[in-house]
Scaffold this motif. Structure first.
Motif, PDB file in Angstrom:
ATOM      1  N   ALA A   1      -3.874  -2.405  -7.493  1.00  0.00           N
ATOM      2  CA  ALA A   1      -2.698  -2.882  -5.958  1.00  0.00           C
ATOM      3  C   ALA A   1      -4.413  -2.871  -5.265  1.00  0.00           C
ATOM      4  O   ALA A   1      -4.529  -1.969  -5.339  1.00  0.00           O
ATOM      5  CB  ALA A   1      -2.179  -2.078  -5.284  1.00  0.00           C
TER       6      ALA A   1
ATOM      7  N   THR B   1       0.244  -5.288  -6.729  1.00  0.00           N
ATOM      8  CA  THR B   1       1.711  -4.583  -6.784  1.00  0.00           C
ATOM      9  C   THR B   1       1.993  -3.832  -5.925  1.00  0.00           C
ATOM     10  O   THR B   1       3.012  -3.350  -5.467  1.00  0.00           O
ATOM     11  CB  THR B   1       1.800  -4.477  -8.047  1.00  0.00           C
ATOM     12  N   VAL B   2       1.026  -4.105  -4.352  1.00  0.00           N
ATOM     13  CA  VAL B   2       1.078  -2.682  -3.212  1.00  0.00           C
ATOM     14  C   VAL B   2       2.643  -2.111  -2.794  1.00  0.00           C
ATOM     15  O   VAL B   2       2.812  -1.255  -2.548  1.00  0.00           O
ATOM     16  CB  VAL B   2       0.206  -3.205  -2.279  1.00  0.00           C
TER      17      VAL B   2
ATOM     18  N   CYS C   1       7.865  -4.564 -11.188  1.00  0.00           N
ATOM     19  CA  CYS C   1       5.725  -4.275 -10.439  1.00  0.00           C
ATOM     20  C   CYS C   1       5.403  -5.928  -9.864  1.00  0.00           C
ATOM     21  O   CYS C   1       5.435  -6.164  -8.909  1.00  0.00           O
ATOM     22  CB  CYS C   1       4.824  -4.181 -11.085  1.00  0.00           C
TER      23      CYS C   1
ATOM     24  N   SER D   1       6.732   4.988  -0.097  1.00  0.00           N
ATOM     25  CA  SER D   1       6.912   3.386  -1.144  1.00  0.00           C
ATOM     26  C   SER D   1       6.389   2.820   0.441  1.00  0.00           C
ATOM     27  O   SER D   1       5.969   1.935   0.815  1.00  0.00           O
ATOM     28  CB  SER D   1       7.222   2.970  -1.617  1.00  0.00           C
TER      29      SER D   1
ATOM     30  N   ARG E   1       2.604   3.073   1.686  1.00  0.00           N
ATOM     31  CA  ARG E   1       1.959   1.926   1.203  1.00  0.00           C
ATOM     32  C   ARG E   1       1.553   0.733   2.118  1.00  0.00           C
ATOM     33  O   ARG E   1       1.435   0.132   2.255  1.00  0.00           O
ATOM     34  CB  ARG E   1       2.306   2.354  -0.629  1.00  0.00           C
TER      35      ARG E   1
ATOM     36  N   LEU F   1       0.585   0.551 -10.111  1.00  0.00           N
ATOM     37  CA  LEU F   1       0.153   0.372  -8.944  1.00  0.00           C
ATOM     38  C   LEU F   1      -1.177   1.374  -9.049  1.00  0.00           C
ATOM     39  O   LEU F   1      -1.678   0.129  -7.749  1.00  0.00           O
ATOM     40  CB  LEU F   1       0.569   1.161  -8.345  1.00  0.00           C
TER      41      LEU F   1
END
Length: 276
Positions: free
Chosen positions: A29, A217-218, A180, A230, A233, A26
């Motif tokens: 990201a 990959t955010v 990812c 998660s 984000r 991550l």
């Protein structure tokens, strides 16, 4: 209730395959965030959508299949809109009799597939117990798999096969865990047997997550992070989009007593989906 992604330390097995992706995936990201006000708005709007969906479960439960598919598409798209996520699909997604197999990156995968495909999903048994989500999943016809009881796998494959043979579309994530998005895992062959038994095609699907047009990959749900982490984000992400690309059908060989056809299907589908 805390829900976490599959930890990297879990043994690589039929039910709990090991992903090499972790928190370090991550790190690259893009750090593009919306304001706190926009984040709050997204949370409130998405919460209202899910609450209304929960209240509508008794109605959804008695809808004809065609109307239920329409309702789940509207619901999925409303959730994505609430989260501020753009999405688009390319390629042809069959409306009946097909096993859709996709790479697995995030809990958002389920939502974007339901937004574009008339599919019921394969999910782990634990989802059935989740507040609200479990009731919705059950009402939408989700097939639940008990990963703690490997001997039940043939029963689950048979249930998926019956749905396919009856003209249904079932979506599965044969990697067995999330990655990812820049890399992925092996497509496990077990559920491909359902397509072989039902004599229906496999449709490989690639899900790509991006921010401002750049693969990101955010939204990945990996390692041992919680669903809440998660979600925060995702809610904070600016210009997040999800692309769904459906590839041409792969038709299984005639069913026989050997494991060959499903393994060939799994390898062929994985090769088509490929890395990001």
């Amino acid at each position: 209730m805390t829900v976490t992604a599959t930890p990297m330390t879990v043994l690589d097995s039929l039910w709990l395959p090991r992903s090499t992706c972790g928190a370090d995936c991550l790190a690259d990201a893009p750090s593009r965030h919306v304001s706190r006000l926009v984040m709050a708005k997204r949370v409130v709007v998405t919460g209202i959508v899910l609450l209304l969906a929960g209240l509508a479960v008794p109605v959804l439960a008695v809808l004809p299949q065609r109307q239920l598919i329409k309702a789940q598409r509207i619901l999925a798209r409303a959730v994505l809109a609430g989260l501020g996520i753009r999405h688009a699909a390319t390629g042809r997604i069959p409306q009946s009799g097909a096993l859709v197999v996709a790479n697995h990156v995030s809990w958002l995968d389920v939502i974007v597939i339901l937004a574009h495909a008339p599919a019921r999903l394969l999910a782990k048994r634990e989802v059935r117990a989740w507040p609200l989500i479990g009731r919705l999943a059950f009402t939408l016809g989700t097939v639940f798999v008990d990963r703690s009881r490997p001997k039940r796998l043939p029963d689950t494959v048979a249930e998926v096969s019956r749905n396919l043979a009856a003209g249904g579309v079932v979506a599965v994530f044969p990697e067995g865990t999330t990655w990812c998005g820049r890399m992925g895992g092996t497509f496990r062959p077990a559920m491909f047997q359902a397509a072989v038994d039902a004599g229906v095609p496999v449709v490989p699907v690639r899900l790509t997550f991006a921010q401002n047009g750049v693969v990101s990959t955010v939204a990945a749900f990996i390692g041992d992070e919680s669903l809440a982490t998660s979600l925060r984000r995702v809610v904070a992400a600016r210009d997040l989009s999800i692309g769904l690309r459906a590839y041409p059908k792969i038709h299984p060989a005639p069913c026989d007593q050997h494991a060959g056809p499903r393994r060939v299907l799994a390898k062929a589908a994985a090769a088509v989906v490929g890395p990001a």
